[in-house]
Design a protein around this motif. Structure first.
Motif, PDB file in Angstrom:
ATOM      1  N   VAL A   1     -65.645  43.255  65.717  1.00 31.01           N
ATOM      2  CA  VAL A   1     -66.431  42.062  66.047  1.00 31.01           C
ATOM      3  C   VAL A   1     -65.513  40.892  66.373  1.00 31.01           C
ATOM      4  O   VAL A   1     -65.751  40.143  67.334  1.00 31.01           O
ATOM      5  N   MET A   2     -64.438  40.721  65.611  1.00 29.09           N
ATOM      6  CA  MET A   2     -63.513  39.612  65.867  1.00 29.09           C
ATOM      7  C   MET A   2     -62.764  39.819  67.182  1.00 29.09           C
ATOM      8  O   MET A   2     -62.483  38.854  67.903  1.00 29.09           O
ATOM      9  N   ASP A   3     -62.455  41.063  67.514  1.00 29.74           N
ATOM     10  CA  ASP A   3     -61.835  41.347  68.812  1.00 29.74           C
ATOM     11  C   ASP A   3     -62.758  40.924  69.956  1.00 29.74           C
ATOM     12  O   ASP A   3     -62.305  40.443  70.995  1.00 29.74           O
ATOM     13  N   ARG A   4     -64.046  41.138  69.747  1.00 25.74           N
ATOM     14  CA  ARG A   4     -65.021  40.754  70.773  1.00 25.74           C
ATOM     15  C   ARG A   4     -64.964  39.250  71.026  1.00 25.74           C
ATOM     16  O   ARG A   4     -64.991  38.805  72.180  1.00 25.74           O
ATOM     17  N   LEU A   5     -64.882  38.450  69.957  1.00 26.62           N
ATOM     18  CA  LEU A   5     -64.805  36.994  70.125  1.00 26.62           C
ATOM     19  C   LEU A   5     -63.537  36.609  70.883  1.00 26.62           C
ATOM     20  O   LEU A   5     -63.581  35.793  71.820  1.00 26.62           O
ATOM     21  N   ILE A   6     -62.431  37.178  70.509  1.00 26.51           N
ATOM     22  CA  ILE A   6     -61.153  36.815  71.128  1.00 26.51           C
ATOM     23  C   ILE A   6     -61.132  37.184  72.610  1.00 26.51           C
ATOM     24  O   ILE A   6     -60.477  36.509  73.418  1.00 26.51           O
ATOM     25  N   SER A   7     -61.888  38.210  72.994  1.00 26.82           N
ATOM     26  CA  SER A   7     -61.901  38.636  74.395  1.00 26.82           C
ATOM     27  C   SER A   7     -62.888  37.848  75.252  1.00 26.82           C
ATOM     28  O   SER A   7     -62.988  38.092  76.458  1.00 26.82           O
ATOM     29  N   TRP A   8     -63.621  36.916  74.655  1.00 23.01           N
ATOM     30  CA  TRP A   8     -64.548  36.062  75.404  1.00 23.01           C
ATOM     31  C   TRP A   8     -63.783  35.299  76.474  1.00 23.01           C
ATOM     32  O   TRP A   8     -62.701  34.768  76.221  1.00 23.01           O
ATOM     33  N   GLU A   9     -64.320  35.231  77.677  1.00 25.42           N
ATOM     34  CA  GLU A   9     -63.595  34.630  78.791  1.00 25.42           C
ATOM     35  C   GLU A   9     -63.302  33.146  78.577  1.00 25.42           C
ATOM     36  O   GLU A   9     -62.359  32.599  79.158  1.00 25.42           O
ATOM     37  N   ALA A  10     -64.097  32.471  77.737  1.00 26.67           N
ATOM     38  CA  ALA A  10     -63.873  31.052  77.477  1.00 26.67           C
ATOM     39  C   ALA A  10     -63.026  30.806  76.234  1.00 26.67           C
ATOM     40  O   ALA A  10     -62.802  29.664  75.843  1.00 26.67           O
ATOM     41  N   ALA A  11     -62.548  31.888  75.595  1.00 26.10           N
ATOM     42  CA  ALA A  11     -61.750  31.734  74.373  1.00 26.10           C
ATOM     43  C   ALA A  11     -60.374  31.174  74.704  1.00 26.10           C
ATOM     44  O   ALA A  11     -59.736  31.598  75.674  1.00 26.10           O
ATOM     45  N   GLY A  12     -59.932  30.232  73.865  1.00 17.64           N
ATOM     46  CA  GLY A  12     -58.589  29.694  73.996  1.00 17.64           C
ATOM     47  C   GLY A  12     -57.674  30.277  72.941  1.00 17.64           C
ATOM     48  O   GLY A  12     -57.734  31.472  72.642  1.00 17.64           O
ATOM     49  N   ALA A  13     -56.858  29.421  72.372  1.00 16.59           N
ATOM     50  CA  ALA A  13     -55.875  29.881  71.389  1.00 16.59           C
ATOM     51  C   ALA A  13     -56.562  30.426  70.145  1.00 16.59           C
ATOM     52  O   ALA A  13     -57.610  29.936  69.713  1.00 16.59           O
ATOM     53  N   VAL A  14     -55.955  31.450  69.557  1.00 19.68           N
ATOM     54  CA  VAL A  14     -56.410  31.980  68.277  1.00 19.68           C
ATOM     55  C   VAL A  14     -55.748  31.159  67.182  1.00 19.68           C
ATOM     56  O   VAL A  14     -54.533  31.130  67.054  1.00 19.68           O
ATOM     57  N   LEU A  15     -56.544  30.482  66.388  1.00 18.41           N
ATOM     58  CA  LEU A  15     -56.027  29.601  65.343  1.00 18.41           C
ATOM     59  C   LEU A  15     -55.825  30.331  64.022  1.00 18.41           C
ATOM     60  O   LEU A  15     -54.961  29.965  63.226  1.00 18.41           O
ATOM     61  N   LEU A  16     -56.646  31.365  63.788  1.00 22.82           N
ATOM     62  CA  LEU A  16     -56.590  32.101  62.524  1.00 22.82           C
ATOM     63  C   LEU A  16     -57.177  33.483  62.744  1.00 22.82           C
ATOM     64  O   LEU A  16     -58.184  33.643  63.428  1.00 22.82           O
TER      65      LEU A  16
END
Length: 584
Positions: free
Chosen positions: A212-227
């Protein structure tokens, strides 16, 4: 990029062009484009992807602006913006956040007084140097100094609820198809309907948190991963907003959704109530402080509240303002909904500063299921909007009569259009149209657009005079604030609310996302005093009718029920209410 982000870029370009003294028509084109994009509900990215539509189909968007929108949708910087930003001092971006300072005044301050920071501006005001500039005065100087604190308050850097809502909608559309997620919901201040949102909270039910978290990170509007943790991920999203995703198991979902919805004050009181019952409540669920009795379930919010002896409490009420006591006593209000709204009583057309014709606004309102609307173009005092004088107003009213006849030609009309006007409360007192004209109107909104720097006593007196006027139906956006842009003017709202309740004059909850005026606390105070409220869009286009849901959220936060809101009544019921006011 979201529509709101693109609109912000166009507004920024317009500011920079105006600062440089650019062509007024070019500035206006970017301002109009920003307003159009901001009011477009459908994502521009979806329009671009469509096979049968083009961005240029949007009114006011030509080939040049469409190309710039496509550049932004591709995630690329706008060359024009980079060029303009390189040509102006960086300090102007801070200065233009100060309410009352537009590009022209900022340029004069920077060039005449060598202002390089907000602190420099504060010093110049305290030393009396600002009042000596052309177009400024001692009152202006004092207002700038007072508004500096407003501009520097971190609270005013938060997203509008409507801006956050657009991001939440895109997020949920991306996350919910994830096969590993059984359920995905948003929480936090967005869910409570707060008028501004600092960050976005997502909650997912899953046994596979990493997927599920991988899905969020792969969102086209996602920027930097903070945590990135075992069950929590934080990223930067559009508009640089922080997005926090937490993944929980099904048996904890209700407790987690309640906890991360908040507010802090509401949760503290719930935890205290849990302790009184020998329980401990946190985001993981309910546990017993002692003993071995079975644990109450916490898979749904309803189960959590039931374990604490309470009915489910709507998120909009969860602010620690007595909602738990109301729930315990069985007195929770039945909150107003969008479905309760029968009419919209504040909107504008091309006769003044609107973008759509009278017929277009009526057709759009009927398509939304409304049964009546009031057309309330500006009175003549608002010259910048080409406000209506007596002759033009009566001409519009004759046009409304003809439209109503046309709508009724085939039988029962789908919509009735009321003859209205938004009059201005004049600085020296009185309204900007004669009494004999106002007596002919079905609905009169009285608003204060000028003289907002007058004293508390003077502004209060102007509003009270309008409230007591027999023809005035409603006070529009009663405190004049613009969220993140301009503080409310000084006014004794206790007197205003009491007078409105006594005379039967309605008070508006303006649904424009920048206004939401009255705010939730004042709307709640108006209800307690017995005043009647109106939720209106103040729409300047057919798209603008869609912001009604923002006003509904504000009303729900105030605890308003359908019976508290005038435009939940039938047209006959509304007319009865108006007749009572005029007959006083």
């Amino acid at each position: 990029m979201t529509n709101a982000e693109i609109a912000a870029v166009f507004d920024h370009v317009a500011d920079l062009l105006e600062y440089q003294g650019g062509n007024v028509f070019r500035v206006r084109a970017y301002r109009n484009a920003a307003r159009l994009v901001k009011g477009t509900v459908e994502p521009l990215a979806a329009i671009r992807r469509s096979t049968d539509r083009r961005l240029t189909d949007l009114e006011g968007i030509g080939k040049d602006l469409a190309a710039k929108i496509e550049t932004l949708l591709d995630g690329q910087p706008l060359p024009l913006l980079a060029q303009l930003e390189a040509e102006v001092p960086p300090v102007i971006f801070d200065l233009m956040r100060v309410p009352g300072l537009g590009p022209k005044k900022v340029k004069l301050l920077v060039e005449s007084l060598s202002i390089n920071s907000l602190d420099d501006l504060a010093d110049a005001c305290r030393e009396g140097r600002v009042r000596d500039l052309k177009g400024f005065a001692a009152k202006t100087e004092a207002a700038i100094l007072a508004n500096l604190a407003f501009a520097q308050d971190p609270e005013h850097s938060r997203l509008l609820w409507s801006e956050a809502d657009a991001i939440v909608g895109d997020l949920l559309a991306w996350m919910r198809p994830c096969p590993a997620a059984r359920r995905v919901e948003a929480a936090g201040s967005w869910r409570r309907g707060r008028e501004t949102v600092g960050d976005i909270d997502l909650l997912a039910e899953s046994d596979e948190p990493a997927t599920v978290m991988d899905r969020l990170i792969s969102w086209e509007a996602a920027g930097a991963v903070l945590l990135r943790g075992e069950t929590k991920t934080s990223i930067r999203g559009p508009r640089d907003v922080q997005i926090d995703l937490r993944v929980v198991r099904g048996e904890s979902f209700g407790a987690a959704w309640q906890y991360f919805t908040g507010s802090k004050e509401h949760n503290v009181r719930l935890r205290g109530r849990a302790r009184d019952r020998g329980l401990s409540l946190n985001e993981y669920g309910l546990s017993r402080l002692a003993g071995t009795a079975p644990l109450p379930p916490a898979a749904s919010e309803e189960q959590v509240y039931e374990a604490l002896g309470l009915p489910w409490i709507p998120p909009e009420l969860r602010e620690g303002r007595g909602e738990i006591e109301l729930a315990e006593a069985g007195n929770l209000p039945k909150l107003v909904t969008t479905a309760d709204i029968r009419g919209d009583l504040h909107m504008h057309t091309t006769a003044t500063d609107g973008e759509a014709t009278l017929a277009d606004m009526a057709a759009a309102a009927a398509a939304q299921g409304l049964t009546y609307i009031a057309i309330t173009d500006h009175g003549k005092r608002v010259t910048m909007a080409h406000g209506l004088d007596e002759k033009r107003l009566r001409q519009q009213w004759r046009e409304i009569d003809r439209l109503n006849e046309s709508l009724a030609a085939a039988g029962r009309p789908p919509l009735v259009v009321l003859k209205g006007i938004e009059v201005d409360m004049l600085e020296k007192g009185g309204l900007d149209l004669p009494d004999d004209v106002l007596a002919e109107a079905d609905w009169v909104v009285a608003s204060l657009h000028y003289g907002q720097q007058q004293s508390r006593e003077r502004i209060t007196a102007r509003i009270l005079e309008a409230i007591h006027h027999p023809a005035v139906s409603c006070i529009g956006h009663p405190t004049g604030r613009l969220i993140n842009r301009r503080p409310a003017y000084e006014v004794d709202m206790q007197q205003v609310i009491e007078a409105a309740a006594a005379t039967g004059t309605c008070l508006e909850v303006n649904a424009n996302p920048w206004r939401l005026d009255l705010d939730d606390t004042l709307a709640a105070a108006a209800k307690r005093a017995g005043a009647t409220l109106v939720i209106s869009t103040d729409a300047h286009s057919t798209r603008g009718l869609g912001v009604m849901r923002c006003g509904i959220l504000q009303a729900r936060r105030a605890g308003l029920e359908a019976k508290d809101v005038a435009n939940t009544r039938s047209l006959a019921g509304l007319r009865k209410l108006l007749a009572k006011k005029r007959g006083r």
